[in-house]
Scaffold this active site. Structure first.
Site, short mmCIF file in Angstrom:
data_model
loop_
_atom_site.label_atom_id
_atom_site.label_comp_id
_atom_site.label_asym_id
_atom_site.label_seq_id
_atom_site.Cartn_x
_atom_site.Cartn_y
_atom_site.Cartn_z
N ILE A 76 0.88 -1.16 0.00
CA ILE A 76 0.00 0.00 0.00
C ILE A 76 0.92 1.21 0.00
O ILE A 76 1.82 1.32 0.82
CB ILE A 76 -0.97 0.00 1.20
CG1 ILE A 76 -1.90 1.22 1.14
CG2 ILE A 76 -0.27 -0.11 2.53
CD1 ILE A 76 -3.02 1.19 2.17
N SER A 77 0.73 2.11 -0.94
CA SER A 77 1.70 3.17 -1.20
C SER A 77 1.73 4.24 -0.12
O SER A 77 0.83 4.35 0.72
CB SER A 77 1.40 3.82 -2.56
OG SER A 77 1.46 2.87 -3.60
#
Length: 225
Positions: free
Chosen positions: A62-63
């Site tokens: 998840i960025s």
């Protein structure tokens, strides 16, 4: 006094600003820490990527939250837009996309990792998000069910340009593409589809994303049985 969560959220926003009011609303509407319950609240709002899956051949993160919000802002999403997302991950970005396009819009998100596809779809269902759908498959090929799209977003990097997917983008539409190179770093490109059907790069930002995995997993939705 603001709560601890509100303090964490403000730190993320402070690193992301300026942002449109709607993107800020989306951020608060779908709190990041609820998408990654395997991490502490402090970890969820730390401004760096978090690992979601690491079992060969698949790797997913998840960025970085501030960067996610900046990308959403640069996409200039409008009510009624149809959006294609490559890589569903936790479902957090998908949920915010769905909020930004409104009930008249539609988000199609394709995820290659079966477990994450199910996870993201469950998150959408738990939050009663009905204008977004997660599918299991090779997102590099796009999805013609809602094409042509107003917007396309990549959440993984590729040295190869996705011509088939770009063909599914409307003229005047925008694509956020993560381009890998031989030097070991990536560039996020904001690309507009011109009248002649060719891509025009509007903006380039250095970044770092996991690589696209080109493994077809079928063309079915990820709704749990």
């Amino acid at each position: 006094m603001p709560t601890r969560i509100e303090q964490y959220q403000k730190r993320v926003l402070d690193k992301s600003l300026p942002l449109s009011e709607k993107v800020v609303e989306a951020f608060y509407r779908y709190p990041r820490h609820l998408c990654v319950p395997e991490y502490t609240v402090a970890e969820a709002y730390s401004d760096h990527p978090l690992l979601l899956w690491n079992k060969p051949p698949f790797l997913s993160t998840i960025s970085q939250p501030s960067f996610v919000l900046k990308i959403l802002d640069m996409m200039n999403l409008q009510q009624g837009h149809r959006v294609f997302e490559l890589g569903s991950g936790s479902g957090w970005n998908t949920a915010m996309l769905a909020y930004l396009v409104g009930e008249t819009g539609k988000v199609v998100s394709v995820e290659v990792i079966p477990e994450l596809a199910v996870r993201a779809q469950k998150y959408l269902e738990q939050n009663k998000i009905f204008n977004a759908l997660v599918k299991l498959g090779d997102g590099f090929e796009g999805d013609t069910s809602e094409a042509p799209y107003d917007r396309v977003i990549f959440t993984a990097g590729s040295a190869e340009f996705p011509n088939i997917l770009f063909d599914q983008l409307k003229v005047g539409g925008l694509m956020v593409f993560v381009r890998e190179n031989d030097l070991g770093y990536d560039f996020l490109e904001l690309i507009e589809k011109q009248e002649n059907g060719k891509p025009l790069i509007l903006q380039t930002i250095p970044c770092s994303f996991v690589s696209v995995i080109r493994k077809s997993a079928g063309d079915t939705d990820a709704s749990p049985a």
